[in-house]
Scaffold this motif. Structure first.
Motif, short mmCIF file in Angstrom:
data_model
loop_
_atom_site.label_atom_id
_atom_site.label_comp_id
_atom_site.label_asym_id
_atom_site.label_seq_id
_atom_site.Cartn_x
_atom_site.Cartn_y
_atom_site.Cartn_z
N UNK A 556 -0.01 66.78 -23.12
CA UNK A 556 -1.23 66.15 -23.58
C UNK A 556 -1.98 66.87 -24.68
N UNK A 557 -1.40 67.92 -25.24
CA UNK A 557 -2.04 68.54 -26.41
C UNK A 557 -2.08 67.55 -27.57
N UNK A 558 -1.08 66.70 -27.63
CA UNK A 558 -1.00 65.64 -28.63
C UNK A 558 -0.97 64.31 -27.90
N UNK A 559 -1.81 63.38 -28.35
CA UNK A 559 -1.83 62.04 -27.77
C UNK A 559 -0.75 61.21 -28.46
N UNK A 560 0.23 60.70 -27.72
CA UNK A 560 1.32 59.94 -28.37
C UNK A 560 0.79 58.73 -29.11
N UNK A 561 1.38 58.46 -30.29
CA UNK A 561 0.94 57.31 -31.09
C UNK A 561 2.11 56.60 -31.75
N UNK A 562 3.34 56.99 -31.41
CA UNK A 562 4.51 56.34 -31.99
C UNK A 562 4.71 54.94 -31.45
N UNK A 563 5.34 54.11 -32.25
CA UNK A 563 5.69 52.75 -31.86
C UNK A 563 7.15 52.50 -32.22
N UNK A 564 7.85 51.77 -31.40
CA UNK A 564 9.26 51.53 -31.63
C UNK A 564 9.51 50.77 -32.93
N UNK A 565 10.50 51.22 -33.68
CA UNK A 565 10.89 50.52 -34.91
C UNK A 565 12.08 49.59 -34.67
N UNK A 566 12.50 49.48 -33.42
CA UNK A 566 13.53 48.50 -33.05
C UNK A 566 13.37 48.13 -31.59
N UNK A 567 13.96 47.01 -31.22
CA UNK A 567 13.87 46.46 -29.87
C UNK A 567 14.83 47.17 -28.93
N UNK A 568 14.38 47.47 -27.72
CA UNK A 568 15.26 47.92 -26.64
C UNK A 568 15.63 46.70 -25.80
N UNK A 569 16.87 46.21 -25.87
CA UNK A 569 17.25 45.07 -25.04
C UNK A 569 17.58 45.53 -23.61
N UNK A 570 17.46 44.63 -22.68
CA UNK A 570 17.88 44.93 -21.31
C UNK A 570 19.39 45.08 -21.25
N UNK A 571 20.07 44.19 -21.96
CA UNK A 571 21.54 44.19 -21.98
C UNK A 571 22.01 43.77 -23.37
N UNK A 572 23.27 44.03 -23.66
CA UNK A 572 23.80 43.73 -24.99
C UNK A 572 23.70 42.24 -25.34
N UNK A 573 23.84 41.39 -24.35
CA UNK A 573 23.79 39.95 -24.61
C UNK A 573 22.42 39.50 -25.10
N UNK A 574 21.42 40.37 -24.97
CA UNK A 574 20.07 40.05 -25.46
C UNK A 574 19.90 40.38 -26.94
N UNK A 575 20.97 40.84 -27.56
CA UNK A 575 20.97 41.15 -28.98
C UNK A 575 21.80 40.10 -29.71
N UNK A 576 21.29 39.60 -30.83
CA UNK A 576 21.94 38.49 -31.51
C UNK A 576 23.36 38.76 -31.95
#
Length: 738
Positions: A556-576
């Motif tokens: 907690x010395x640093x408050x996280x502020x990053x945001x994902x630059x890509x989607x995490x799918x549940x499974x591969x079939x969820x990716x086009x």
């Protein structure tokens, strides 16, 4: 005083090149003359042999200048995350220098996840200073290929799935690098979205997807970043190799975008002399030297743009028009870099650069899940911390292909935690699993040996034992840079964690519910145990200061502020790319999903991702007001401004990434549900409120019409959507285009 010193140095250089100080300075050496005049003056003084020499390599990473005229050699260096160690002139092995240990910066997936354009500039400036100090004038990076599949082994070198985010992050990086008189070389142009069959696979993609998804970051690099060099890709497009692809290089890059810089081949990416002559390539590197096999020694004269080209000129089969064009562009590169007397001297391996890398790492780390506020670690109530996982002790600045580094130092996660926590709590470590036991990578020796003779059952038992009576368990696992993981030349085989980590995490959850999974990777992974683990952190490959940055966020010395630059799918079939069955393909790969990449695919098919694009939590909370527009209707030449208030409603300072998406209510062609068209990272003290504004014009409303081969903004109704992620929508406002 400095100006006088530089004048003396120039006079000495001129005399060494046979130019008398009292003679008139040649136009090409007079930096007060226009660039075109200097280029033409130098060109007319060169022989055909000297021109041919300039357009191909003379060693693994250099090409000749013209010593007779005082035009220096060009020296290239990998990579996008740090300055590669020196290699032998004609071999890939390290040269054995003792002064080439660099600062390793976070991988570009971490940079893009900061969503901070100022940090992109700092990154470029810092790595550019390191390149300049080592006397490299072309940095082979950054990479801007789009994250199409989570199995692409080279995703960690790129900036995610969204062309707008990538475009906005790459431009300040380029400007930062080039402020040092070092050319950025944006790569890999284009459609290099897999490593399987990367040297031969032919990509089949429709023009809409090409222009809307895969080209915008390159276009921004050229037209907004004024990048001085671009690297071709290995793969084919329209059946032609990208390093000498008429459509990509002549028609689009130079014709449509007006690129004035140098096109460099990827190492070994040239396959045909005639195409290389006519289709826009300028500099050939790393061909398999005799054109057939890997690593034939000292055969640079056999390159496609060497003797074969000379012979064609001698026989009258081709003229020298194309040769002169190539040399003109290389001379321009030299005048912007090695022959710019005013460029700074750079610096290397400094504390300043290490701290810049740490800052980028801290802002890039993404807090994905934080149930029961398990993070930050409360050291006043925590007596024992169990750290489990090979990645807690494994070097990540090495491996992965051409981006492998010899770092001046690397703080591992376990080291960073011990250093930060000290005697405030007991830290016990268990490896838990064996992944890659390599402890010596191309001359870089790990501080901790990864050799392991104990069986997996014993490692599991040890991990369960220390986890059982710990106050909190930090499982530091994920991927590494070995084959079939995050690694150039190989794609991943599956989405799941390797080395039996999924099973081990579930076993640990049975003996201790207070688990935080720290995913060290450049790619999304499946998390079948997600409901069993309250805390999840995306830790990336964070470079020299990795362990310190990670520890600062976890406590907690640093408050996280990053945001994902890509989607995490549940499974591969969820990716086009996988849902439509075309990854990695065979001799050919079809991008059947078209423009529906990443969150665009998720939105279209109403899929719930594991973690959405743009997602990232904080140790504080934010409240959004209602978005407003300064007008309800605009004409094609107008701009419209959206405003939204954001307030920090928590008890500590934090930063939020406010995201603007645009929806086209009705279109003549299919369009994504929404598309990112603006973002701002805003820092707020506890209780502070700020107004965030976005101004757009019709370009943000446009799509590429492949029949017209043009960008079109159709009149009609649109919505501006403000979100904290692609799925966490805060408010919307409608407007129309006349």
């Amino acid at each position: 005083m400095l100006k006088n010193v530089k004048t003396i140095v120039v006079l000495l250089l001129l005399s060494s090149f046979g130019v008398n100080a009292q003679d008139k300075v040649p136009v090409y050496l007079d930096d007060k003359k226009p660039m075109n005049e200097r280029v033409e003056d130098a060109l007319k003084r060169m022989t055909t042999e000297e021109k041919i020499a300039m357009i191909h390599a003379q060693s693994k990473f250099s090409s000749p200048g013209v010593k007779r005229l005082g035009i220096p050699e060009n020296w290239m260096t990998d990579g996008p995350h740090g300055i590669r160690t020196e290699v032998k002139w004609d071999e890939w092995d390290q040269a054995g220098w003792t002064n080439d240990s660099c600062i390793a910066f976070p991988a570009l997936t971490a940079l893009s996840s900061t969503w901070n354009k100022e940090l992109a500039s700092l990154y470029g400036k810092s790595i550019g200073e390191e390149a300049r100090f080592r006397n490299k004038n072309v940095l082979l990076g950054p990479g801007v290929n789009i994250y199409r599949s989570p199995l692409n082994g080279r995703n960690f070198e790129y900036m995610g799935e969204d062309p707008f985010l990538t475009s906005k992050m790459v431009v300040p990086y380029i400007k930062g690098v080039q402020s040092n008189g070092v050319a950025a070389c944006v790569k890999h142009f284009a459609l290099n979205n897999q490593e399987t069959n990367r040297n031969s696979v032919n990509v089949v993609v429709d023009d809409r997807a090409l222009y809307e998804i895969y080209l915008p970051a390159f276009k921004a690099a050229v037209q907004e970043g004024d990048v001085w060099a671009i690297m071709g890709a290995y793969n084919k497009y329209k059946g032609q190799q990208c390093c000498h692809n008429e459509y990509l290089l002549n028609d689009i890059l130079r014709g449509e975008w007006g690129f004035k810089g140098v096109v460099v081949s990827d190492w070994g990416g040239v396959n045909d002399t005639k195409q290389a002559i006519h289709n826009g390539l300028d500099m050939e590197f790393g061909s398999w030297t005799n054109g057939l096999s890997w690593g034939t020694s000292n055969a640079y004269d056999n390159y496609y743009l060497a003797k074969p080209y000379s012979e064609m000129i001698r026989k009258g089969e081709v003229g020298t028009k194309e040769l002169d064009e190539k040399v003109r562009r290389i001379l321009r590169l030299s005048f912007l870099t090695t022959m710019d007397r005013n460029r700074p001297f750079g610096s290397f391996g400094t504390e300043e650069h290490a701290l810049a890398g740490r800052k980028i790492a801290e802002e890039g780390i993404v807090l994905l899940q934080n149930n029961n506020n398990i993070l930050p670690i409360n050291l006043s109530k925590t007596k024992k911390i169990a750290v489990i996982g090979e990645n807690a002790i494994k070097m990540m600045t090495v491996g992965g292909g051409s981006s492998s580094l010899k770092a001046r130092y690397e703080i591992t996660p376990l080291e960073g935690l011990k250093k930060r926590i000290g005697n405030q709590a007991e830290i016990v470590y268990a490896r838990g699993y064996v992944g890659d036991p390599t402890s010596n990578y191309n001359g870089v020796v790990a501080k901790v040996s990864l050799e392991e003779k104990r069986p997996q059952a014993e490692l599991t038992a040890e991990a369960l034992k220390i986890a059982k009576d710990a106050d909190i368990v930090l499982f530091i696992g994920g991927l590494n840079k070995s084959e079939n993981q995050d690694d150039e030349g190989h794609d991943r085989k599956h989405l799941e964690l390797p080395y039996g980590q999924d099973k081990l995490i579930s076993e640990l959850a049975k003996v201790n519910k207070n688990i935080v999974f720290v995913n060290i990777s450049g790619n999304a992974v499946a998390m079948p145990w997600i409901k069993e683990v309250p805390g999840v952190v995306q830790g990336w490959f964070l470079g020299t200061e990795a362990g310190n940055a990670l520890a600062n966020v976890l406590v907690g010395d640093v408050n996280p502020s990053g945001k994902l630059s890509f989607t995490f799918p549940v499974k591969l079939a969820d990716n086009g790319a996988h849902a439509l069955g075309e990854f990695p393909g065979g001799d050919e790969v079809k991008y059947n999903e078209g423009i529906f990449v990443g969150y665009r695919w998720v939105d279209k098919n109403k899929i719930k991702p594991l973690f959405p694009f743009g997602h990232g939590l904080s140790y504080t909370t934010f409240a959004y007001g209602k978005v407003t527009a300064d007008k309800k209707q605009i004409n094609t030449g107008d701009k419209i401004t959206f405003s939204v208030n954001v307030k920090n409603t928590g008890s500590r300072e934090g930063s939020e990434v406010v995201q603007l998406y645009i929806t086209d209510s009705k279109s003549s062609l299919p369009r994504p549900v929404k598309e990112l068209k603006g973002f701002e990272k805003v820092a707020l003290k506890a209780g502070e409120e700020k107004t965030v504004t976005f101004t757009i014009d019709k370009t943000a409303l446009s799509f590429f019409d492949d029949k017209k081969h043009d960008w079109v903004a159709e009149p009609g109704d649109f919505e501006a959507i403000i979100g904290a992620s692609s799925t966490d929508i805060k408010s919307k406002v409608g407007f129309s285009l006349k």
